[in-house]
Each structure stands twice: as structure tokens, then as C-alpha cells.
Design an enzyme around this catalytic site. Structure first.
Site, PDB file in Angstrom:
ATOM      1  N   TYR A  78      20.982  18.535  47.028  1.00 39.40           N
ATOM      2  CA  TYR A  78      20.518  17.214  47.436  1.00 39.40           C
ATOM      3  C   TYR A  78      21.572  16.153  47.127  1.00 39.40           C
ATOM      4  O   TYR A  78      21.878  15.304  47.986  1.00 39.40           O
ATOM      5  CB  TYR A  78      19.206  16.872  46.733  1.00 39.40           C
ATOM      6  CG  TYR A  78      18.635  15.542  47.125  1.00 39.40           C
ATOM      7  CD1 TYR A  78      17.949  15.396  48.324  1.00 39.40           C
ATOM      8  CD2 TYR A  78      18.785  14.423  46.316  1.00 39.40           C
ATOM      9  CE1 TYR A  78      17.420  14.169  48.703  1.00 39.40           C
ATOM     10  CE2 TYR A  78      18.265  13.191  46.683  1.00 39.40           C
ATOM     11  CZ  TYR A  78      17.587  13.059  47.878  1.00 39.40           C
ATOM     12  OH  TYR A  78      17.078  11.840  48.250  1.00 39.40           O
ATOM     13  N   SER A 107      20.615   7.743  48.522  1.00 44.38           N
ATOM     14  CA  SER A 107      19.833   7.950  47.305  1.00 44.38           C
ATOM     15  C   SER A 107      20.669   7.485  46.123  1.00 44.38           C
ATOM     16  O   SER A 107      21.903   7.384  46.218  1.00 44.38           O
ATOM     17  CB  SER A 107      19.504   9.449  47.148  1.00 44.38           C
ATOM     18  OG  SER A 107      18.965   9.732  45.874  1.00 44.38           O
ATOM     19  N   LYS A 165      23.530  13.717  49.905  1.00 46.46           N
ATOM     20  CA  LYS A 165      23.467  12.256  49.922  1.00 46.46           C
ATOM     21  C   LYS A 165      24.830  11.622  49.660  1.00 46.46           C
ATOM     22  O   LYS A 165      25.119  10.533  50.174  1.00 46.46           O
ATOM     23  CB  LYS A 165      22.419  11.767  48.916  1.00 46.46           C
ATOM     24  CG  LYS A 165      20.986  12.121  49.326  1.00 46.46           C
ATOM     25  CD  LYS A 165      20.640  11.594  50.722  1.00 46.46           C
ATOM     26  CE  LYS A 165      19.206  11.869  51.128  1.00 46.46           C
ATOM     27  NZ  LYS A 165      18.891  11.349  52.464  1.00 46.46           N
TER      28      LYS A 165
END
Length: 247
Positions: free
Chosen positions: A171, A158, A175
Site C-alpha cells: 500500500y 495517503s 501511494k
């Protein structure tokens, strides 16, 4: 090692992708969002899809829509479960559909919240899916690729795996972990195999909407994204091993 967008996602990459012929592509998290759109696009181009997702109804819906359904193997399996991935790998061997390409797409995100206010179960869900889920897939499918002596492993990263944002710390952490995991994996693979960390770019998905709200509609749809992503994924080469790329 390279970073950024891979040049030539237009005509040159399309020709290169087509020249390799039909391939078998494993996509996790295939029942919705990026995974679903990518599966439909790859099937439309004549490639075989091995796909898994956690819910039966979306899998059945995909089976009803995908081109040449008999060519594909779509099933309910949870990347968070090591035993589930072991069973999927066994089934793939039995069906003679060992993947040429793996797309570790399954992922989740926490609800917007300050790091210290993220409930433990939400943090665990992000780590269990995004990091441990990817590792579970690699544990059972890389050995199959080693036997074939070829394979391309694409771990979805990401923009937030290379930068950061407030209220999505779990998150971002997951990533960033995918970036490091992929670079380490790339150093371990023998000739014939490669691992790439691929950021999909900004796409209007349920996950984006959970962060951006209604403004997520300003960004490209999964249907707009999938042809570009498919062409890029199919045109990746062993020279891209260890790269951090963006669709």
C-alpha cells in the site's frame, strides 16, 4: 509545488467552491467508504456525480439514497480493466457528462503482513487497483478534458504515500507511486488542467480498520470527512497543479 493542508477550507474556500456553479465529478470506488460519502455530499450540494464501483448492489443502494438521482450516472465498472474504463468514457461522452473534476478514489490495501510474506495475488491486487487503475482512468478521461480545455484531476494519495509503516508495504509503495505519477502528470498538462495528489487524512473506513482494528473507531467518520473534502476539492485551482495536499 506545495505540500500539506490547503489553507482556507472554511468560509473562503466554501464561497469559492459555490461561486464556480454546478460541476460534474467522476468518482471511482464510489460504492463505499470515502467515495460513497463524497458522492452523497457533492450531490447534496447540487453537483452531478459520475460514479463507478465493482459491485452492483452497493451501486443500487447509492442510487436509492443520492439526491436527485436522475442527474447522476452510477454504474458498475472496474478501474483495473482498461477496456472497462474505455467503455465508461464512451458512455460518459454519449450522456454528455464529461467530468470537470476526476477523483481517483478507488483503492485497496493488503492485509497486515511482513513484505516477504504478502501473497503475490495480494500485492498484485494493490498495484492493479491503486496504480494501474488510476492510470487506466487517466488514459481514457484526460483526453476528454483536453478537448474541453479544462479539468481538475485529483489522485487520492495517503499519509503513507509520504511516509511509511510496517506491514503495509504494498500500500505504501502504491501511494508513493501516486505521488510521483501525479507530479509527472502535472508537468505534462496544458494550461486549463491541473493534477493534485490529495491525502484524505485519517478516516474510519474498512481499509483503516484492516490496519488499526477497533481503534479505527477513534478517528473521524466518512460522514464527518465528506463536507470538508468536498469543499476543498471544489475550491482547488490551477495554481494547485502538482501539489501534494491533505484534507
Amino acid at each position: 509545488m506545495t505540500s500539506g493542508s490547503k489553507s482556507g477550507v472554511g468560509g473562503v474556500a466554501a464561497a469559492r467552491a459555490a461561486a464556480a456553479g454546478p460541476r460534474t465529478v467522476l468518482i471511482t470506488g464510489v460504492s463505499r467508504g470515502l467515495g460513497r460519502a463524497l458522492a452523497l455530499e457533492l450531490a447534496r450540494r447540487g453537483h452531478a456525480v459520475v460514479g463507478c464501483g465493482r459491485s452492483a448492489d452497493p451501486i443500487r443502494s447509492l442510487e436509492a439514497e443520492i439526491a436527485s438521482p436522475s442527474r447522476h450516472f452510477l454504474t458498475v465498472a472496474d478501474v483495473r480493466s482498461d477496456s472497462s474504463m474505455a467503455e465508461l468514457a464512451k458512455a460518459v461522452v454519449e450522456k454528455k457528462q464529461i467530468p470537470d473534476i476526476i477523483v481517483n478514489n478507488a483503492g485497496t490495501i493488503n492485509r497486515n503482513n511482513k513484505t516477504w510474506n504478502v501473497p503475490a495475488e495480494e500485492f498484485d491486487a494493490v498495484v492493479d487497483t491503486n496504480i494501474k487503475g488510476t492510470a487506466n482512468v487517466l488514459r481514457h478521461f484526460v483526453p476528454l478534458m483536453l478537448q474541453k480545455k479544462h479539468g481538475m484531476i485529483i489522485n487520492l494519495s495517503s499519509g503513507w504515500g509520504r511516509s511509511s509503516a510496517a506491514e503495509v508495504a504494498p500500500y505504501c509503495a502504491s501511494k508513493w507511486a501516486i505521488e510521483g505519477l501525479t507530479r509527472s502528470l502535472a508537468k505534462e498538462l496544458p494550461p486549463g488542467l491541473a493534477a493534485i495528489a490529495l491525502s484524505p487524512g485519517v478516516v474510519n473506513t474498512d481499509m483503516l480498520a484492516s490496519c488499526f482494528g477497533t481503534s479505527s473507531a477513534l478517528y473521524q467518520s466518512t460522514e464527518q470527512w465528506a463536507p470538508k473534502a468536498a469543499t476543498m476539492i471544489l475550491s482547488l485551482s490551477l495554481e494547485d497543479n502538482g501539489a501534494s495536499l491533505t484534507v
